[in-house]
Write an enzyme that holds these catalytic residues in place. Structure first.
Site, PDB file in Angstrom:
ATOM      1  CG  HIS A 178       7.970   4.708   4.490  1.00 25.95           C
ATOM      2  ND1 HIS A 178       8.717   3.737   5.117  1.00 25.95           N
ATOM      3  CD2 HIS A 178       8.859   5.595   3.967  1.00 25.95           C
ATOM      4  CE1 HIS A 178      10.003   4.017   4.951  1.00 25.95           C
ATOM      5  NE2 HIS A 178      10.124   5.136   4.263  1.00 25.95           N
ATOM      6  N   GLY A 179       3.963   6.553   4.313  1.00 32.83           N
ATOM      7  CA  GLY A 179       2.567   6.568   3.907  1.00 32.83           C
ATOM      8  C   GLY A 179       1.731   7.622   4.621  1.00 32.83           C
ATOM      9  NE  ARG A 219       4.190   8.316  -3.391  1.00 32.20           N
ATOM     10  CZ  ARG A 219       4.365   7.011  -3.309  1.00 32.20           C
ATOM     11  NH1 ARG A 219       3.386   6.234  -2.913  1.00 32.20           N
ATOM     12  NH2 ARG A 219       5.521   6.472  -3.623  1.00 32.20           N
ATOM     13  CG  ASP A 251      13.870   6.721  -0.812  1.00 26.17           C
ATOM     14  OD1 ASP A 251      14.448   6.708   0.292  1.00 26.17           O
ATOM     15  OD2 ASP A 251      12.629   6.823  -0.932  1.00 26.17           O
ATOM     16  CG  ASN A 258      13.958  10.401   3.236  1.00 27.31           C
ATOM     17  OD1 ASN A 258      14.880  11.207   3.283  1.00 27.31           O
ATOM     18  ND2 ASN A 258      14.124   9.139   2.886  1.00 27.31           N
ATOM     19  CB  SER A 279      11.897   4.525  -4.801  1.00 30.15           C
ATOM     20  OG  SER A 279      10.905   4.521  -5.817  1.00 30.15           O
ATOM     21  CB  SER A 296       4.573  12.908   4.586  1.00 29.31           C
ATOM     22  OG  SER A 296       5.271  12.978   3.360  1.00 29.31           O
TER      23      SER A 296
HETATM   24  P1  13P Z   1       6.603   9.641   3.614  1.00 34.40           P
HETATM   25  O1  13P Z   1       5.782   8.474   3.178  1.00 34.40           O
HETATM   26  O2  13P Z   1       6.264  10.050   5.010  1.00 34.40           O
HETATM   27  O3  13P Z   1       6.542  10.777   2.671  1.00 34.40           O
HETATM   28  O4  13P Z   1       8.134   9.143   3.652  1.00 34.40           O
HETATM   29  C1  13P Z   1       8.892   9.069   2.485  1.00 34.40           C
HETATM   30  C2  13P Z   1      10.179   8.349   2.669  1.00 34.40           C
HETATM   31  O5  13P Z   1      10.617   8.063   3.750  1.00 34.40           O
HETATM   32  C3  13P Z   1      10.926   8.013   1.452  1.00 34.40           C
HETATM   33  O6  13P Z   1      12.065   7.274   1.735  1.00 34.40           O
HETATM   34  O1  G3H Z   2       9.799   5.191   1.186  1.00 33.88           O
HETATM   35  C1  G3H Z   2       9.280   4.986   0.114  1.00 33.88           C
HETATM   36  C2  G3H Z   2       9.049   6.103  -0.819  1.00 33.88           C
HETATM   37  O2  G3H Z   2       7.877   6.786  -0.506  1.00 33.88           O
HETATM   38  C3  G3H Z   2       9.088   5.619  -2.235  1.00 33.88           C
HETATM   39  O3  G3H Z   2       7.965   4.861  -2.508  1.00 33.88           O
HETATM   40  O4  G3H Z   2       8.820   2.729  -3.475  1.00 33.88           O
HETATM   41  O5  G3H Z   2       6.481   3.539  -3.934  1.00 33.88           O
HETATM   42  O6  G3H Z   2       8.449   4.689  -4.976  1.00 33.88           O
HETATM   43  P1  G3H Z   2       7.925   3.882  -3.801  1.00 33.88           P
HETATM   44 ZN    ZN Z   3      11.816   5.965   3.415  1.00 37.99          ZN
END
Ligand code: 13P
Ligand code: G3H
Ligand code: ZN
Length: 339
Positions: free
Chosen positions: A188-189, A269, A83, A263, A50, A222
């Protein structure tokens, strides 16, 4: 040295009922954990970086860590992917840095602006042999903040933010992107669902019909393993109600509905953090980083191995390399020059 684009992978994944895991990397231990698991399971993989990872680790360090992985496992098909790239400049920088795949994320923009940004990125990538992923629709989680939505608004009107199947077809036709990230209820998260943990599988099916042959990408996928949430909470953490995407729904999406890339960041993490917390809590005098990062790295290996079964991706490395050779895909220009 099978550093490749996603093309040979998605060619097989689309009809082959599997998806390739796209794992976020930020440091050496995370990368080693992912690659060790994929090598053990003979699975192709996408290492994704990212904007935040570039800033945290310094691109030069990350690039050399990934080069080391490519050298260490010469039979493993590996993609280096950007990403959530948010600007043309970042996409250009990654192409220059030897990425084989980039994502341009114009999903917070109005449709016409997203088309314009994504088409330009596709053109820039294709000129250098780099494949391009774009996104249409709004995910919950971090992206709801990008567009200024409250969690409440997103949850209440989630249908409105899912990817529109007809718009997806127009978007694909006008941008020429190689794959599309879709909003189908993931986010996400670590806090993905307040109510029922359910994906809009019907929506994926419709998108597959309006966009036949287009590799689909699931972000925010995730599954937030309870085992690690419990460890975190047991050893001083505070992650109440953490919840991910049920694995049976991910398995269904990848085996039946054209999802070729999934993804995963949060689970890695979580695994790393849970194990570090455990060491700190159970061995308070420990201060050798190898003795807490090591167990964290092991937990990542275990997590990724399991994930490869969910994605039905274990054992697919050899077929992907065959497909890569069949396509005669050249290495991206920058990478070929520098190696
Ligand atoms: P998660 O937060 O579900 O792991 O998704 C990661 C993601 O989409 C990164 O682009
Ligand atoms: O979708 C986001 C990914 O989990 C990357 O997260 O921007 O904190 O590196 P980040
Ligand atoms: Zn993402």
């Amino acid at each position: 040295m099978p550093l490749m684009t996603t093309k040979p992978m998605f060619d097989l994944a689309y009809d082959g009922g599997f998806a390739v895991g796209a794992f976020n990397v930020n440091n050496m231990e995370i990368t080693q954990g992912i690659v060790t698991a994929c090598a053990a399971e003979k699975a192709p993989l996408i290492l994704q970086i990212s904007k935040g990872a570039r800033k945290y680790a310094n691109m030069r360090f990350l690039k050399h860590i990934i080069d080391a992985a490519v050298e260490e496992y010469p039979d493993l098909p590996i993609v280096i992917h950007l990403d959530h790239g948010d600007t043309g400049d970042l996409v250009e920088a990654c192409i220059k840095d030897g990425f084989t795949s980039v994502m341009i994320d114009g999903s917070p923009l109005p449709f016409e602006e997203n088309v314009k940004l994504s088409a330009a990125a596709a053109k820039a990538g294709h000129q250098k042999g780099v494949v391009v992923e774009a996104e249409l629709g709004v995910l919950g989680g971090i992206e709801e903040h990008v567009v200024g939505l409250g969690a409440e608004e997103y949850q209440k009107n989630v249908e409105k933010y899912l990817t529109d199947p007809r718009q997806a077809a127009e978007f694909w036709q006008r941008t020429g992107v190689d794959s599309l990230a879709i909003a189908i209820g993931t986010s996400h998260g670590a806090y993905k669902f307040k109510h029922e943990a359910k994906l809009a599988i019907g929506r994926i099916e419709q998108i597959m019909k309006t966009c036949p042959g287009l590799p689909l990408v699931m972000h925010g996928s995730s599954s937030v393993p309870q085992e690690y949430v419990d460890l975190v909470n047991q050893y001083g953490g505070n992650m109440p109600n953490a919840r991910g995407v049920p694995e049976d729904q991910i398995h269904l999406a990848v085996t039946r509905y054209g999802v070729c890339k999934v993804n995963i960041d949060t689970d890695l993490r979580l695994a790393l953090t849970a194990k570090i917390r455990e060491v700190f809590a159970t061995k308070p005098s420990e201060f050798d980083p190898r003795n807490y990062l090591g167990p964290g790295r092991e937990a990542i290996v275990k997590t990724v191995k399991h994930k490869l079964q969910v994605l039905n991706c274990a054992g697919k490395a050899e077929a992907v390399i065959k497909q890569w050779k069949k396509l005669g895909e050249p290495l991206p220009a920058f990478y070929a020059e520098s190696h």
